[in-house]
Design an enzyme around this catalytic site. Sequence first.
Site, PDB file in Angstrom:
ATOM      1  N   HIS A  62       0.836  -0.726   0.053  1.00 10.23           N
ATOM      2  CA  HIS A  62      -0.094  -0.002   0.025  1.00 10.23           C
ATOM      3  C   HIS A  62       1.265   1.085  -0.488  1.00 10.23           C
ATOM      4  O   HIS A  62       1.175   2.183  -0.765  1.00 10.23           O
ATOM      5  CB  HIS A  62      -1.032   0.219   1.290  1.00 10.23           C
ATOM      6  CG  HIS A  62      -1.475   1.065   1.207  1.00 10.23           C
ATOM      7  ND1 HIS A  62      -2.668   0.820   1.978  1.00 10.23           N
ATOM      8  CD2 HIS A  62      -1.950   2.505   0.041  1.00 10.23           C
ATOM      9  CE1 HIS A  62      -3.405   2.452   1.817  1.00 10.23           C
ATOM     10  NE2 HIS A  62      -2.844   3.214   0.928  1.00 10.23           N
ATOM     11  N   GLU A 116       0.971   7.526  -3.588  1.00 10.40           N
ATOM     12  CA  GLU A 116       1.336   7.632  -3.316  1.00 10.40           C
ATOM     13  C   GLU A 116       3.145   8.902  -2.422  1.00 10.40           C
ATOM     14  O   GLU A 116       3.415   8.578  -1.390  1.00 10.40           O
ATOM     15  CB  GLU A 116       2.550   6.231  -3.117  1.00 10.40           C
ATOM     16  CG  GLU A 116       0.815   5.231  -2.562  1.00 10.40           C
ATOM     17  CD  GLU A 116       0.277   5.577  -0.656  1.00 10.40           C
ATOM     18  OE1 GLU A 116       1.469   5.671  -0.414  1.00 10.40           O
ATOM     19  OE2 GLU A 116      -0.695   5.088  -0.783  1.00 10.40           O
ATOM     20  N   HIS A 120       3.105  10.933   0.272  1.00 10.44           N
ATOM     21  CA  HIS A 120       4.174  10.785   1.447  1.00 10.44           C
ATOM     22  C   HIS A 120       6.120  10.148   0.676  1.00 10.44           C
ATOM     23  O   HIS A 120       6.686  10.612   1.741  1.00 10.44           O
ATOM     24  CB  HIS A 120       3.949   8.786   1.697  1.00 10.44           C
ATOM     25  CG  HIS A 120       2.215   8.689   2.359  1.00 10.44           C
ATOM     26  ND1 HIS A 120       1.974   9.386   3.595  1.00 10.44           N
ATOM     27  CD2 HIS A 120       1.636   8.287   1.326  1.00 10.44           C
ATOM     28  CE1 HIS A 120       0.835   8.977   3.271  1.00 10.44           C
ATOM     29  NE2 HIS A 120       0.226   8.606   2.646  1.00 10.44           N
TER      30      HIS A 120
END
Length: 227
Positions: A62, A116, A120
């Site tokens: 993930h 992502e 992040h």
Amino acid sequence: MENYSMIIKLLVWQSLAAMALCQSPGFDFFYFVQQWPGAYCDTSRGCCNPTSGKPPSDFGIHGLWPNYNSGGYPSNCDSSNPFDPSQIQDLLSQLQTQWPSLTCPSSDGTSFWTHEWNKHGTCSESVLTEHAYFAAALNLKSQANTLASLTNAGITPNNSFYNLSDVLAAIKQGTGHDAYVQCNTDENGNSQLYQIYICVDTTGANFIECPVAPNQNCPSSIEFPSF
Ligand SMILES: *[C@@H]1O[C@H](CO)[C@@H](O)[C@H](O)[C@H]1NC(C)=O
Ligand SMILES: *[C@@H]1O[C@H](CO)[C@@H](O)[C@H](O)[C@H]1NC(C)=O
């Protein structure tokens, strides 16, 4: 002479402080988060296989999320360094099978990886380039070898229910460190193994004990759905 040495001391102190600032990664550790595709797919929302085809019956990545020891996390740290697919061309086939997007409509994964990295990954760019970030996550997945750790302990994705403590102990066998599990519910309302959190140091290479636990919501007995 006094003044002169004062100034030298000040300059030395300033440059040390500047170095420390440069070397500080801007976060304290990573959560490495894997998800079980069977649990993603059997909810009322459903799922769609990626355009590259149905991923293997294995955990998918993930994300690799920078976090603070205090529990919060930085996000969207550098809009001037957006996801650039050309930097990870050599990782593409691995990402398609190991970091697949199961959202509908079917996609090739690019929007998942873009999200992502932008949210992040950019928060760890002082440590990892975009290529290094995705390569680190792929390496962590093979290092953790989570599905093998579970099946070796007799915990197989066959729609049976398993003891949560046994699940956690099996994952710990693979990494040497405590893991955390999050559950979601299938269409019949059963709690099932959905996401696994493992903590990683700021280099992105080594598993560590989690400085702070993520939210946990699993009952003591959880389903491991097939995929
Ligand atoms: C699932 O696998 C476990 C472990 O191999 C086994 O004990 C269990 O009977 C299986 N359950 C089903 C429903 O096949
Ligand atoms: C799960 O395992 C723990 C530790 O071995 C044990 O104390 C507990 O009774 C088990 N729970 C179930 C539901 O089997």
